[in-house]
Design a protein around this motif. Structure first.
Motif, PDB file in Angstrom:
ATOM      1  N   PRO A   1       0.769  -1.235  -0.010  1.00 43.91           N
ATOM      2  CA  PRO A   1      -0.027   0.020   0.157  1.00 43.91           C
ATOM      3  C   PRO A   1       1.081   1.257   0.000  1.00 43.91           C
ATOM      4  O   PRO A   1       0.698   2.121  -0.829  1.00 43.91           O
TER       5      PRO A   1
ATOM      6  N   SER B   1      -7.928  -2.515   0.928  1.00 42.75           N
ATOM      7  CA  SER B   1      -8.576  -2.506  -0.618  1.00 42.75           C
ATOM      8  C   SER B   1      -8.988  -3.726  -0.758  1.00 42.75           C
ATOM      9  O   SER B   1      -8.337  -4.807  -0.637  1.00 42.75           O
ATOM     10  N   GLN B   2     -10.557  -3.990  -1.053  1.00 38.77           N
ATOM     11  CA  GLN B   2     -10.904  -5.078  -1.695  1.00 38.77           C
ATOM     12  C   GLN B   2     -10.173  -5.732  -2.831  1.00 38.77           C
ATOM     13  O   GLN B   2      -9.942  -6.840  -2.915  1.00 38.77           O
ATOM     14  N   ASP B   3      -9.858  -4.525  -3.634  1.00 36.04           N
ATOM     15  CA  ASP B   3      -9.324  -5.241  -4.878  1.00 36.04           C
ATOM     16  C   ASP B   3      -8.069  -5.954  -4.565  1.00 36.04           C
ATOM     17  O   ASP B   3      -7.620  -6.920  -4.964  1.00 36.04           O
TER      18      ASP B   3
ATOM     19  N   PRO C   1     -13.054   1.364   4.425  1.00 32.09           N
ATOM     20  CA  PRO C   1     -12.117   2.381   4.428  1.00 32.09           C
ATOM     21  C   PRO C   1     -12.657   3.722   4.890  1.00 32.09           C
ATOM     22  O   PRO C   1     -13.851   3.800   5.001  1.00 32.09           O
TER      23      PRO C   1
ATOM     24  N   ARG D   1      -9.012   4.092  -8.292  1.00 35.59           N
ATOM     25  CA  ARG D   1      -8.347   2.777  -8.033  1.00 35.59           C
ATOM     26  C   ARG D   1      -6.953   2.875  -7.047  1.00 35.59           C
ATOM     27  O   ARG D   1      -6.934   2.167  -5.939  1.00 35.59           O
TER      28      ARG D   1
ATOM     29  N   ALA E   1      -7.643   4.200  -3.754  1.00 38.41           N
ATOM     30  CA  ALA E   1      -8.227   3.109  -2.863  1.00 38.41           C
ATOM     31  C   ALA E   1      -7.315   2.269  -2.455  1.00 38.41           C
ATOM     32  O   ALA E   1      -7.257   1.551  -1.298  1.00 38.41           O
ATOM     33  N   TRP E   2      -6.122   1.953  -3.244  1.00 38.36           N
ATOM     34  CA  TRP E   2      -5.096   0.948  -3.050  1.00 38.36           C
ATOM     35  C   TRP E   2      -4.298   1.570  -1.586  1.00 38.36           C
ATOM     36  O   TRP E   2      -3.644   0.646  -1.158  1.00 38.36           O
TER      37      TRP E   2
ATOM     38  N   TYR F   1     -17.549   2.390  -4.686  1.00 37.99           N
ATOM     39  CA  TYR F   1     -16.508   2.958  -4.285  1.00 37.99           C
ATOM     40  C   TYR F   1     -17.041   4.296  -3.367  1.00 37.99           C
ATOM     41  O   TYR F   1     -16.612   4.819  -2.545  1.00 37.99           O
TER      42      TYR F   1
ATOM     43  N   SER G   1     -17.899  -4.395   2.303  1.00 42.39           N
ATOM     44  CA  SER G   1     -17.751  -2.933   2.834  1.00 42.39           C
ATOM     45  C   SER G   1     -18.547  -2.741   4.313  1.00 42.39           C
ATOM     46  O   SER G   1     -18.301  -1.988   4.889  1.00 42.39           O
TER      47      SER G   1
END
Length: 907
Positions: free
Chosen positions: A208, A473-475, A523, A568, A571-572, A810, A849
């Motif tokens: 991250p 981050s979910q990703d 988040p 994205r 969010a990371w 998001y 989430s």
């Protein structure tokens, strides 16, 4: 100002928008102008262009007697660097010898240039000696140019410390170079230092932090992010996180730049990263091609170490190709016919690597005759790597040799080879450590030591879970599961072969690690992210309107892509709390089921070896059975989905509707015969808690014969199904929203509001994303009647269309107020894809989430049906029914298709 010291930004590259100035005709002044133009072209990664300028600069200097000898040395350095980047290393050495013989005060700059040449030809020890001497000689320099030379030397020595694993030394050198860049107000130096500090974080395992630092450096760069190597570095970090598609975009950009500029040294590394990504994506043929290109270019440049490392990738690709070739021989063992509740079915679960959860690996079903040849090749490569002083690469080659020996049935030899890895390699990369766990597990299982085999797999997956828990981050959480895919598959396949439902359950839950073992991702509110999402919403809607009007706008579409990437990347940056939980045992689940007066049954559907299996759990026992071929099931669901989409349209002629209706009825019966009938004797009369992924999660379960009127919840794991079992439904505030283009949307939300006194309604122009986020009731219910879009690759970009554009996952995840239940009535965002055992889609993203329950359609739904079912659903909800019970009752009141599902908590 650009330095003549070649300074990789992780190695350097093109500065977007920077223009190379064309110098005037040859004169005493034009030699310096030509040299400056050469440096600018070099900073952009245009080595061939830079070399031409440098040659002209040298000719101009020689044409004028009495020229500055220092300038000549700098021109020689620039020319040598470009010759090196273009693969002419002998020419580069000769030019640097000329520069060194000049005896000028900038000899430290020559040392740095020679050090870089050593780097490019795989001689790190010689390189660090040159960098150390150059930096010592430049300490205390006062002029801007000398300070710039010092910064360049520090940047490059920092890179050498990185490659040697001395990360604190690397960070110190790089930070000092950045400080010099800030004093000189040199944007190129600042960018390279900030970017490289991000790379230090990547090497230290702080993904991250690395992604955040690299993105910030690119965003702050005066001319935009550097091309080439900085993109390659970001690809490496994303590869470590398992983000295969995103990493591929960066490395492909880097490859294009390196090929365009004939940057052969960087091409070697870029092709190697591309090969790694190909392997992760299950494309070994492409991986073999790219690894061969890397080896060929490295050998041509005289970088023997890089060539050897590329051969390890080739060995991995050949093994993966051999595994694919062996797929046709894998079969699933027949399952026991269903019997009374508590009986244990038994089934094998072999299949190709990457085949969902229970994939097989070559060698588990028989001896591969080509494996002995591969074992010899890998062993010889390991010896060469040992001689070259490359222990980690040697460890990778030894693991490949051990796997090949296992495939050849030579188990004792494989064990001996694997033991060498433990003695000789530190294996700093997570993927390498998990590969070692995988090989050790296979060896133990080949010795019939299931306990030891499971122990290796368990420890590997525990380490992976701790790695995933670092991400907020979910990703990144779901993508990084790719590193443990083979381990999880081996554990589940071995469990299936054991025939023990308790063992199967344990490894099923471990295989679905993110949804089972990691806490929900919530988040923090981020004003920058909110601003970027607002801009994305506006740009998306403008681009959509341009398409609808027949005047497509490439500029707007580019803007949308850039904003999506920025969102994205933002969010990371979020960090996880590091918490990892243990999934419940089968006994725990049975105890919970026994205590529930509604008599629910758990049904976990598993795909593996091209076959669908079912694990059925009740209070007194568990049963396991093979159901049928996955390909047949997938095709039936596809046809079913097409029929439902057709029947949802109000403009279909009656005759066509009749045909689609018959096809739908036949498809539902066939699905029921495959998925329900074989296990019907094991099901209690109460609700079903279904666990499944991908197509198995988006079957319209409530429409299947035999399940009409039965409350059903769908989750990705049994653990998730049990989280809120039996919790009373509470509706604490309701917000109903109607998006554009839904003819009965306004009427539907008014009827929903009428059921819940005091609820809020947003329709027409008031139904904007910002209004929804502002008014959503915390812990309440958000009902949205709007068209939706399912994003397979990035679940949080799945959206519903509101008056001002899409409302994304998001948007909802970090919102200060989060609803407990979300109802999506007029779209198909209940669809679900799978990434390495984890679900992708808006419903899955909302549940991860922190939303407890999502009601959504898994196919298109007619407007009238949606309005009728949803009104009845809310009536039942307001009367005290839990979501799954309310939905089952509401769907039962219509005689037309209503493919709604209840995801998450509902029973």
């Amino acid at each position: 100002m650009a330095s003549d010291i070649p300074r990789p930004a992780g190695a350097g590259g093109e500065q977007r928008g920077q223009q190379v100035r064309r110098p005037r005709a040859t004169s005493a002044a034009s030699a310096e102008e030509l040299w400056t133009a050469s440096r600018q072209a070099s900073d952009r990664g245009h080595w061939d262009v830079s070399r031409r300028f440098a040659r002209r600069a040298l000719a101009a200097w020689e044409a004028v007697p009495g020229g500055d000898p220092t300038l000549r040395v700098r021109i020689l350095i620039a020319l040598a660097y470009n010759e090196s980047e273009l693969g002419r290393t002998r020419v580069a050495r000769a030019l640097l010898d000329q520069a060194a013989s000049a005896g000028t005060q900038i000899l430290p700059a020559v040392r740095v240039a020679r050090g870089l040449l050593h780097v490019r030809t795989g001689r790190p020890d010689l390189a660090i000696e040159d960098f150390d001497r150059a930096i010592a000689e430049q300490r205390g320099a006062e002029s801007a140019r000398e300070q710039e030379d010092l910064a360049g030397a520090l940047i490059n020595r920092g890179l050498m410390h990185m490659s040697a694993g001395r990360l604190s030394d690397a960070a110190a050198d790089t930070a000092e170079a950045g400080a010099i860049g800030r004093r000189l107000r040199d944007p190129d130096l600042i960018f390279m230092a900030d970017h490289n500090l991000g790379y230090v974080r990547y090497l230290g395992g702080d993904l991250p932090g690395a992604l955040s630092a690299m993105e910030s450096a690119a965003a702050a760069s005066a001319e935009g992010a550097a091309d080439g190597v900085s993109h390659l570095d970001r690809a490496r970090a994303l590869t470590a996180a398992g983000m295969v598609v995103e990493a591929g975009e960066f490395v492909d950009h880097a490859l294009a730049a390196f090929r365009r500029n004939r940057a052969t040294a960087d091409l070697v590394e870029a092709y190697a990263v591309r090969a790694e990504l190909d392997l992760m994506a299950g494309e070994p043929a492409a991986a073999l091609d790219h690894a061969r290109k890397a080896a060929t270019i490295a050998a041509r440049r005289g970088n023997d170490n890089a060539a050897l490392a590329s051969r390890v990738l080739q060995q991995r690709a050949r093994r993966a190709l051999r595994a694919l070739a062996a797929e046709d021989g894998t079969v699933a063992l027949p399952g026991r016919a269903p019997g009374p509740a508590g009986a244990a079915g038994r089934a094998g679960c072999a299949g190709p690597t990457g085949d969902a959860e229970a994939a097989s690996v070559t060698g588990t079903a028989g001896i591969d005759p080509a494996a002995s040849r591969d074992a010899r090749s890998a062993g010889a490569l390991a010896d060469e790597l040992a001689a070259a002083g490359m222990p980690d690469d040697r460890g990778a080659a030894l693991l490949l040799q051990a796997e090949a020996l296992l495939d050849a049935g030579r188990v004792h030899e494989a064990a001996g080879v694997a033991a060498q890895v433990r003695q000789s390699s530190a294996m700093p990369q997570l993927a390498a450590r998990l590969h070692h766990r995988y090989v050790d597990a296979r060896i133990a299982l080949a010795h019939d030591d299931r306990r030891a085999g499971f122990g290796h797999i368990r420890r590997g997956l525990d380490e992976l879970a701790r790695f995933q828990a670092r991400f907020g981050s979910q990703d990144l959480q779901s993508a990084s599961a790719v590193h443990g895919a083979d381990l999880a598959a081996l554990g589940l396949r071995t469990a299936v072969r054991s025939g023990s439902p308790a063992t199967i359950f344990q490894w099923l839950e471990r295989a679905r690690g993110v949804s089972t073992r990691l806490p929900q991702v919530r988040p923090p509110a981020d004003p920058v992210l909110a601003e970027e999402l607002g801009a994305l919403r506006v740009s998306y809607e403008q681009a959509r309107q341009a398409v609808l009007s027949g005047r497509r706008s490439p500029a707007l579409e580019t803007r949308v892509r850039e904003l999506r990437r920025a969102v994205r990347a933002r969010a990371w940056e979020a960090r996880g709390n590091g918490a990892v939980t243990r999934p419940p045992s089968l006994t725990d689940v049975q105890r919970r089921l026994a205590a529930d007066p509604d008599a629910p049954t758990v049904v976990a559907y598993i795909r593996g070896g091209g076959v669908v299996h079912a694990l059925v759990i009740g209070p007194e026992g568990a049963s396991f059975a093979v159901l049928g071929a996955f390909a047949d099931l997938q095709e039936r669901v596809r046809r079913l989905d097409a029929d439902l989409d057709l029947l949802a349209s109000g403009r279909v002629p009656a005759a066509v509707r009749a045909v689609a209706g018959r096809s739908l009825e036949q498809g539902l019966s066939a699905l029921s015969a495959t998925l329900v009938a074989p296990i019907a004797g094991w099901l209690r009369p109460g609700p079903l808690l279904i666990s499944g992924l991908g197509v198995l999660a988006t079957v319209p379960w409530s429409m299947l014969p035999g399940l009409h009127g039965r409350p059903i919840t769908v989750n990705s794991s049994v653990t998730a199904s049990m989280t809120e079992l039996g919790r009373p439904a509470q509706v604490a505030g309701v917000l109903s929203v109607a998006g554009p283009g839904v003819p009965l949307g306004g009427l539907e939300v008014e009827q929903v509001a009428a059921v819940h006194p005091g609820s809020a309604v947003l329709v027409d122009g008031d139904a904007t994303g910002s209004a929804v986020l502002r008014e959503v009731p915390d812990g309440g219910l958000l009902h949205i009647a709007a068209h939706g879009r399912h994003e397979a690759e990035s679940p949080l970009f799945s959206s519903v269309l509101l008056a001002d554009g899409p409302l994304y996952g998001y948007d909802i995840a970090p919102n200060p107020d989060l609803p407990r239940q979300v109802v999506l009535s007029s779209c198909e965002v209940g669809r679900n894809d799978v990434r390495i055992g984890e679900p992708l889609g808006l419903a899955a993203a909302l549940l991860r989430s922190g939303v407890s329950t999502v009601i959504a359609g898994v196919s298109r739904i007619g407007d009238e049906v949606a309005a009728e079912v949803m009104t009845e659903y809310h009536r039942r909800l307001a009367a005290g029914d839990r979501p799954a019970f309310a939905l089952a009752g509401a769907v039962g009141t219509v005689d037309r298709p209503a493919p709604f599902s209840c995801f998450g908590a509902g029973v």
